[in-house]
Design a protein around this motif. Sequence first.
Motif, PDB file in Angstrom:
ATOM      1  N   ILE A 194      26.424  37.215  37.495  1.00  0.00           N
ATOM      2  CA  ILE A 194      27.749  36.746  37.900  1.00  0.00           C
ATOM      3  C   ILE A 194      28.087  37.365  39.243  1.00  0.00           C
ATOM      4  CG2 ILE A 194      28.857  38.572  36.509  1.00  0.00           C
ATOM      5  CD1 ILE A 194      31.301  36.676  36.277  1.00  0.00           C
ATOM      6  N   ILE A 195      28.638  36.541  40.147  1.00  0.00           N
ATOM      7  CA  ILE A 195      29.107  37.014  41.449  1.00  0.00           C
ATOM      8  C   ILE A 195      30.572  36.618  41.584  1.00  0.00           C
ATOM      9  CG2 ILE A 195      28.825  36.903  43.953  1.00  0.00           C
ATOM     10  CD1 ILE A 195      25.910  36.152  43.543  1.00  0.00           C
ATOM     11  N   GLY A 196      31.418  37.581  41.880  1.00  0.00           N
ATOM     12  CA  GLY A 196      32.848  37.338  42.037  1.00  0.00           C
ATOM     13  C   GLY A 196      33.553  38.662  42.320  1.00  0.00           C
ATOM     14  N   ASP A 197      34.846  38.633  42.508  1.00  0.00           N
ATOM     15  CA  ASP A 197      35.760  37.510  42.317  1.00  0.00           C
ATOM     16  C   ASP A 197      36.475  37.215  43.638  1.00  0.00           C
ATOM     17  OD1 ASP A 197      35.388  37.403  39.403  1.00  0.00           O
ATOM     18  OD2 ASP A 197      36.478  39.292  39.374  1.00  0.00           O
ATOM     19  N   ASP A 198      36.811  35.957  43.863  1.00  0.00           N
ATOM     20  CA  ASP A 198      37.638  35.506  44.981  1.00  0.00           C
ATOM     21  C   ASP A 198      36.844  35.509  46.285  1.00  0.00           C
ATOM     22  OD1 ASP A 198      39.793  34.537  46.361  1.00  0.00           O
ATOM     23  OD2 ASP A 198      40.999  36.366  46.239  1.00  0.00           O
ATOM     24  N   LEU A 246      50.451  33.559  41.374  1.00  0.00           N
ATOM     25  CA  LEU A 246      49.956  34.284  42.543  1.00  0.00           C
ATOM     26  C   LEU A 246      49.627  35.752  42.294  1.00  0.00           C
ATOM     27  CD1 LEU A 246      52.043  33.117  45.622  1.00  0.00           C
ATOM     28  CD2 LEU A 246      49.613  32.861  45.224  1.00  0.00           C
ATOM     29  N   ALA A 247      49.905  36.272  41.118  1.00  0.00           N
ATOM     30  CA  ALA A 247      49.759  37.718  40.909  1.00  0.00           C
ATOM     31  C   ALA A 247      48.352  38.207  41.242  1.00  0.00           C
ATOM     32  CB  ALA A 247      50.126  38.074  39.471  1.00  0.00           C
ATOM     33  N   SER A 248      47.339  37.552  40.701  1.00  0.00           N
ATOM     34  CA  SER A 248      45.974  38.014  40.943  1.00  0.00           C
ATOM     35  C   SER A 248      45.545  37.751  42.384  1.00  0.00           C
ATOM     36  CB  SER A 248      44.998  37.351  39.960  1.00  0.00           C
ATOM     37  OG  SER A 248      45.018  35.947  40.093  1.00  0.00           O
ATOM     38  N   LYS A 249      46.027  36.649  42.999  1.00  0.00           N
ATOM     39  CA  LYS A 249      45.692  36.346  44.392  1.00  0.00           C
ATOM     40  C   LYS A 249      46.232  37.436  45.308  1.00  0.00           C
ATOM     41  CE  LYS A 249      44.250  33.551  47.727  1.00  0.00           C
ATOM     42  NZ  LYS A 249      42.819  33.216  47.904  1.00  0.00           N
ATOM     43  N   LYS A 250      47.483  37.813  45.092  1.00  0.00           N
ATOM     44  CA  LYS A 250      48.091  38.841  45.935  1.00  0.00           C
ATOM     45  C   LYS A 250      47.390  40.184  45.732  1.00  0.00           C
ATOM     46  CE  LYS A 250      52.626  40.239  47.602  1.00  0.00           C
ATOM     47  NZ  LYS A 250      52.189  41.550  48.033  1.00  0.00           N
ATOM     48  N   GLU A 251      47.066  40.499  44.491  1.00  0.00           N
ATOM     49  CA  GLU A 251      46.354  41.747  44.215  1.00  0.00           C
ATOM     50  C   GLU A 251      44.991  41.748  44.891  1.00  0.00           C
ATOM     51  OE1 GLU A 251      44.266  44.093  40.456  1.00  0.00           O
ATOM     52  OE2 GLU A 251      45.897  42.679  40.060  1.00  0.00           O
ATOM     53  N   SER A 252      44.282  40.630  44.801  1.00  0.00           N
ATOM     54  CA  SER A 252      42.947  40.535  45.377  1.00  0.00           C
ATOM     55  C   SER A 252      42.977  40.735  46.892  1.00  0.00           C
ATOM     56  CB  SER A 252      42.340  39.164  45.039  1.00  0.00           C
ATOM     57  OG  SER A 252      41.090  39.000  45.641  1.00  0.00           O
ATOM     58  N   VAL A 272      50.404  41.214  51.858  1.00  0.00           N
ATOM     59  CA  VAL A 272      49.246  40.363  52.124  1.00  0.00           C
ATOM     60  C   VAL A 272      49.268  39.229  51.111  1.00  0.00           C
ATOM     61  CG1 VAL A 272      46.739  40.243  52.353  1.00  0.00           C
ATOM     62  CG2 VAL A 272      47.929  42.384  52.877  1.00  0.00           C
ATOM     63  N   GLY A 273      49.357  37.998  51.596  1.00  0.00           N
ATOM     64  CA  GLY A 273      49.317  36.919  50.621  1.00  0.00           C
ATOM     65  C   GLY A 273      49.754  35.590  51.183  1.00  0.00           C
ATOM     66  N   PRO A 274      49.516  34.512  50.433  1.00  0.00           N
ATOM     67  CA  PRO A 274      49.980  33.189  50.831  1.00  0.00           C
ATOM     68  C   PRO A 274      51.492  33.190  50.969  1.00  0.00           C
ATOM     69  CG  PRO A 274      48.450  33.077  48.983  1.00  0.00           C
ATOM     70  CD  PRO A 274      48.818  34.516  49.157  1.00  0.00           C
ATOM     71  N   SER A 275      51.982  32.412  51.924  1.00  0.00           N
ATOM     72  CA  SER A 275      53.405  32.469  52.218  1.00  0.00           C
ATOM     73  C   SER A 275      54.124  31.148  52.026  1.00  0.00           C
ATOM     74  CB  SER A 275      53.610  32.954  53.657  1.00  0.00           C
ATOM     75  OG  SER A 275      53.005  34.208  53.828  1.00  0.00           O
ATOM     76  N   PHE A 345      30.606  39.244  49.771  1.00  0.00           N
ATOM     77  CA  PHE A 345      31.114  37.875  49.773  1.00  0.00           C
ATOM     78  C   PHE A 345      32.502  37.712  49.145  1.00  0.00           C
ATOM     79  CE2 PHE A 345      26.380  36.946  49.467  1.00  0.00           C
ATOM     80  CZ  PHE A 345      26.252  36.595  50.804  1.00  0.00           C
ATOM     81  N   CYS A 346      33.015  38.727  48.456  1.00  0.00           N
ATOM     82  CA  CYS A 346      34.242  38.543  47.661  1.00  0.00           C
ATOM     83  C   CYS A 346      35.333  39.543  48.034  1.00  0.00           C
ATOM     84  CB  CYS A 346      33.919  38.669  46.171  1.00  0.00           C
ATOM     85  SG  CYS A 346      32.733  37.451  45.583  1.00  0.00           S
ATOM     86  N   LYS A 347      36.587  39.104  47.838  1.00  0.00           N
ATOM     87  CA  LYS A 347      37.731  39.968  48.122  1.00  0.00           C
ATOM     88  C   LYS A 347      37.953  41.016  47.032  1.00  0.00           C
ATOM     89  CE  LYS A 347      40.410  36.250  50.408  1.00  0.00           C
ATOM     90  NZ  LYS A 347      39.824  35.021  49.821  1.00  0.00           N
TER      91      LYS A 347
END
Length: 369
Positions: A194-198, A246-252, A272-275, A345-347
């Motif tokens: 497995i390769i991840g995440d984000d 968005l919780a995991s996206k912002k954390e990542s 840091v995150g989508p706005s 490759f991942c955040k």
Amino acid sequence: MLSPDRHPINVALVGVGNCASSLVQGIEHYRAGANDMVGLMHPELGGYAPSDIRIVAAWDVDARKVGRDVAEAIFAQPNCTAVFCDEVRHTDTEVRMGRVLDGVADHMADYPQERTFLLAGGAAEPGKDEIVRALRETNTHVLMNYLPVGSQAATEFYAECALEAGVAFVNNIPVFIASNPEWAARFEAAGVPIIGDDIKAQLGATIVHRVLTDLFRKRGVKLERTYQLNTGGNTDFLNMLNRSRLASKKESKTEAVQSVAESRLEDENIHVGPSDYVAWQNDNKICFLRMEGRMFGGVPMNLELRLSVEDSPNSAGVAIDMIRCAKLAQDRGLGGAILPAAAWFCKHPPEQMPDDDAYEAVEAFIAGN
């Protein structure tokens, strides 16, 4: 066509959106040989070329994509990414109806159909056994997760399918599977890579922010405050208007920057995150970056940067490398999280590394060291 001495990498897609569109276009673009492989980090990786990748299965929930060949579905609404290869040959792979679960946010129904999902009403959603059977029948090597941000239950469902089918799993979204110790242990026990995440884009907001943060540290500049604001008009940005997803996206994204800072910033000093969603931007993503710090003698300084990129092609080259690294791991009998590939490759990998170290680690992995 593959030459007789080459072996294919059979790939299945979960989600046939903009990122999948760029990936499939890219496979055809580099197969055609109309260029000198500009844009690829690795024209060949571990003996595999981009042209060795074949799409053998795909799942989506949009009525405009289900039942169509992948080569047609990648250009269907609401996809809006750049078309850089307008003659994609038929893959002979039909997009199948997938599981919805939490893959579609409720607020998407409030927007025009050409901008959001048009659910395939009446189509039966598959069970795990059906998907596992399809992965086995198509001899899939790598399953690519391209579900929308916030699809926790749906991602876990497809991760279970990969485990049962013995198929390598590449998790491109910020739902934590590879970086979750329990999930990573299950993949390791099953002998499945497995390769991840984000996924981290080729030259996107996060990698630029990380490199500059690391530069501040190396040059002795004290970083005191920073923000990264991103706008876009694709389905991903529309999906993320629901802040609960968005919780995991912002954390990542935040952890990707914090991990290379000299010292961790207090929460109120980093954003840091989508706005926001700007429909007319389509797949173009604009990043506004600001960093404030103190230099020699405590003298203040600040840096501001604006980055504009086509979002989905920016990740496709990275995805091609992740696919090939997953297949290499499979060839070598490795299971569990493939740490060098994840770190580069991942955040949000299981183990964060400075980018220089991650680059050396993944190159050593590719070389078989």
